[in-house]
Design a protein around this motif. Structure first.
Motif, mmCIF file in Angstrom:
data_model
loop_
_atom_site.group_PDB
_atom_site.id
_atom_site.type_symbol
_atom_site.label_atom_id
_atom_site.label_comp_id
_atom_site.label_asym_id
_atom_site.label_seq_id
_atom_site.Cartn_x
_atom_site.Cartn_y
_atom_site.Cartn_z
ATOM 1 N N ARG A 96 0.943 -1.325 -0.017
ATOM 2 C CA ARG A 96 -0.024 0.021 -0.262
ATOM 3 C C ARG A 96 0.823 1.245 -0.016
ATOM 4 O O ARG A 96 0.563 2.135 -0.588
ATOM 5 N N VAL A 97 1.861 1.031 0.761
ATOM 6 C CA VAL A 97 2.769 2.316 0.931
ATOM 7 C C VAL A 97 3.523 2.624 -0.593
ATOM 8 O O VAL A 97 3.738 3.717 -1.091
ATOM 9 N N ILE A 98 4.134 1.614 -1.252
ATOM 10 C CA ILE A 98 4.533 1.641 -2.635
ATOM 11 C C ILE A 98 3.653 2.251 -3.569
ATOM 12 O O ILE A 98 3.694 3.021 -4.277
ATOM 13 N N LEU A 141 3.523 5.991 -5.465
ATOM 14 C CA LEU A 141 3.263 6.162 -6.909
ATOM 15 C C LEU A 141 1.999 7.164 -7.277
ATOM 16 O O LEU A 141 2.035 7.937 -7.961
ATOM 17 N N GLU A 142 1.033 7.142 -6.620
ATOM 18 C CA GLU A 142 -0.114 7.501 -6.795
ATOM 19 C C GLU A 142 -0.081 9.218 -6.297
ATOM 20 O O GLU A 142 -0.355 10.115 -6.857
ATOM 21 N N ARG A 143 0.909 9.306 -5.051
ATOM 22 C CA ARG A 143 1.236 10.559 -4.768
ATOM 23 C C ARG A 143 1.997 11.424 -5.846
ATOM 24 O O ARG A 143 1.947 12.519 -6.039
ATOM 25 N N ALA A 144 2.939 10.828 -6.393
ATOM 26 C CA ALA A 144 3.874 11.368 -7.461
ATOM 27 C C ALA A 144 3.176 11.834 -8.448
ATOM 28 O O ALA A 144 3.338 12.771 -9.116
ATOM 29 N N ARG A 145 1.991 10.918 -9.019
ATOM 30 C CA ARG A 145 1.178 11.177 -10.216
ATOM 31 C C ARG A 145 0.382 12.630 -9.788
ATOM 32 O O ARG A 145 0.076 13.260 -10.524
ATOM 33 N N GLU A 146 0.079 12.443 -8.480
ATOM 34 C CA GLU A 146 -0.834 13.658 -8.103
ATOM 35 C C GLU A 146 -0.026 14.912 -8.108
ATOM 36 O O GLU A 146 -0.640 16.040 -8.499
ATOM 37 N N GLU A 147 0.876 14.693 -7.685
ATOM 38 C CA GLU A 147 2.161 15.970 -7.624
ATOM 39 C C GLU A 147 2.367 16.611 -9.014
ATOM 40 O O GLU A 147 2.775 17.785 -9.268
ATOM 41 N N LEU A 148 2.439 15.785 -10.030
ATOM 42 C CA LEU A 148 2.888 16.336 -11.345
ATOM 43 C C LEU A 148 1.628 16.749 -12.086
ATOM 44 O O LEU A 148 1.792 17.203 -13.240
ATOM 45 N N GLY A 161 3.778 6.598 10.448
ATOM 46 C CA GLY A 161 4.919 6.061 9.893
ATOM 47 C C GLY A 161 4.512 5.398 8.353
ATOM 48 O O GLY A 161 5.411 4.469 7.872
ATOM 49 N N GLN A 162 3.563 5.933 7.720
ATOM 50 C CA GLN A 162 3.581 5.418 6.374
ATOM 51 C C GLN A 162 3.914 6.417 5.218
ATOM 52 O O GLN A 162 3.258 6.476 4.100
ATOM 53 N N GLY A 163 4.700 7.247 5.787
ATOM 54 C CA GLY A 163 5.168 8.206 4.593
ATOM 55 C C GLY A 163 4.336 9.609 4.655
ATOM 56 O O GLY A 163 3.187 9.452 5.523
ATOM 57 N N PRO A 164 4.671 10.337 3.913
ATOM 58 C CA PRO A 164 3.840 11.615 3.980
ATOM 59 C C PRO A 164 2.311 11.319 3.472
ATOM 60 O O PRO A 164 2.137 10.740 2.640
ATOM 61 N N MET A 165 1.499 11.930 4.063
ATOM 62 C CA MET A 165 -0.083 11.807 3.945
ATOM 63 C C MET A 165 -0.398 12.669 2.517
ATOM 64 O O MET A 165 0.409 13.425 1.973
ATOM 65 N N SER A 166 -1.106 11.682 1.857
ATOM 66 C CA SER A 166 -1.586 12.379 0.332
ATOM 67 C C SER A 166 -2.355 13.544 0.377
ATOM 68 O O SER A 166 -2.771 13.751 1.364
ATOM 69 N N GLY A 167 -2.147 14.356 -0.723
ATOM 70 C CA GLY A 167 -2.771 15.491 -0.544
ATOM 71 C C GLY A 167 -4.533 15.413 -0.596
ATOM 72 O O GLY A 167 -5.141 16.488 0.111
ATOM 73 N N ARG A 168 -4.896 14.434 -1.060
ATOM 74 C CA ARG A 168 -6.494 14.206 -1.048
ATOM 75 C C ARG A 168 -6.735 13.833 0.382
ATOM 76 O O ARG A 168 -7.905 14.373 0.786
ATOM 77 N N VAL A 169 -6.068 13.108 1.041
ATOM 78 C CA VAL A 169 -6.361 12.848 2.337
ATOM 79 C C VAL A 169 -6.249 14.019 3.592
ATOM 80 O O VAL A 169 -7.072 14.104 4.115
ATOM 81 N N ARG A 170 -5.228 14.871 3.192
ATOM 82 C CA ARG A 170 -4.986 15.852 3.961
ATOM 83 C C ARG A 170 -6.085 16.928 3.672
ATOM 84 O O ARG A 170 -6.734 17.566 4.492
ATOM 85 N N ALA A 171 -6.678 17.004 2.503
ATOM 86 C CA ALA A 171 -7.724 17.978 2.028
ATOM 87 C C ALA A 171 -9.030 17.755 2.640
ATOM 88 O O ALA A 171 -9.724 18.494 3.156
#
Length: 338
Positions: A98-100, A104-111, A302-312
């Motif tokens: 799930r972290v991996i 990948l989804e976060r990188a796609r989101e940021e771009l 500890g699962q890495g930075p929170m995704s933008g959508r969850v933070r939103a």
């Protein structure tokens, strides 16, 4: 692509130490598809359900799972006649997969140009809070961010975020798991309440101790039969109402039974504020209050930075819940957790 094997390495550690050999991009893509499929299997714990979701045959899903287990050299699931369970290695591996995939989804989101939020948010919450408050808020959030997919699982049981593959849980209980992090969304308090019909027949308790002579309803999974109150002198009063007249794992069933006159229930103000305002329910112990844990957004540490959508979504819920009319029922002096 190869996994680095060490005698003391766990399956999860091997997952993190993946080496991609880009001379065979097709193999890389195939393995990513295997990871995504295994995460679906871990969430559904059913090969047939995953087959329906993906449009694959059950045999194809089973074959991909077997290939992944053979490559890893470990059993990820156990099967019985009607059920599928993750092994400890499978649970560990699924969490890291799930972290991996999230990275990948976060990188796609940021771009993405314009910062448009995209992807899925999986969350869980109690049945009463989901139906009364969360459903309309999620609908509004979905209209604001049309490329976000929302998957809400409503249950009064305490669901594992890791095993269920959830990004977030909305909980109305104290945080006891050190692997989780909580963000407060709103305060809460509990009210001992009953219908006017019940009070007309059985009378009102004058003190919390009088509850033992009344019909008390116990919702929850597991139900809580030790009810705590604070009097006007700030003294804590605890009462065991264990000999309940009505017990259920469904908070909505308990709510309906209370409205029907089945007894006295200790309910979150977020569940019963409208009923108290309309007179459908009555606070039977107005000289006492029952503090409760705040409503919190809970996620795994500890699962890495929170995704933008969850933070939103979390920021949106904080803003909207603070504007709720139920805030008028929350006396700050009554919100301390016992």
């Amino acid at each position: 692509m190869a996994f680095l094997h060490h005698s003391h390495a766990t399956i999860a550690e091997e997952a993190i130490s993946v080496k991609f050999t880009f001379s065979n991009l097709e193999e890389v893509m195939e393995h990513l598809q295997d990871l995504a499929l295994f995460v679906r299997i871990a969430q559904a714990q059913s090969l047939s359900e995953v087959a329906r979701e993906t449009g694959l045959s059950s045999g194809a899903v089973s074959k991909q799972l077997a290939r992944l287990e053979a490559e890893l050299g470990a059993q990820l699931v156990k099967r019985s006649t009607r059920h599928l369970y993750l092994t400890p290695e499978g649970s560990d591996y699924a969490a890291h997969c799930r972290v991996i995939l999230e990275q990948l989804e976060r990188a796609r989101e940021e771009l993405r140009q314009g910062g448009e939020l995209i992807g899925e948010i999986r969350l869980t919450a109690s049945l009463p809070f989901s139906r009364r408050h969360l459903a309309p808020l999620l609908a509004e959030f979905g209209l604001m961010h049309p490329r976000i997919r929302i998957h809400l699982v409503s249950s009064d049981a305490l669901i594992s975020l890791v095993q269920g593959g959830f990004d977030l849980a909305i909980r109305q209980a104290a945080l006891v798991d050190s692997s989780l992090v909580a963000r407060m969304l709103a305060g809460d308090r509990r009210v001992a309440c009953a219908s006017p019909g019940y009070i007309a027949t059985h009378g009102k308790p004058a003190t919390p101790q009088d509850l033992v002579a009344h019909r008390c309803l116990l919702p929850g999974d597991p139900p809580i039969n030790l009810w705590r109150f604070v009097d006007r002198q700030r003294e804590v009063v605890s009462v065991n109402v264990g000999g309940s007249a009505f017990q259920t794992n469904d908070g909505e069933v308990a709510h309906a039974a209370t409205l029907a006159g089945a007894g006295i229930a200790l309910k979150s103000i977020w569940d019963v504020a409208e009923d108290l305002a309309s007179g459908r329910l009555v606070d039977v112990l107005p000289d006492y209050h029952s503090p409760a844990a705040p409503i919190q957004a809970v996620y795994v540490r500890g699962q890495g930075p929170m995704s933008g959508r969850v933070r939103a979504l979390i920021e949106f819920l904080v803003e909207r819940l603070q504007l709720s009319p139920i805030q008028a029922w929350l006396d700050p002096s009554q919100l301390q957790v016992l």
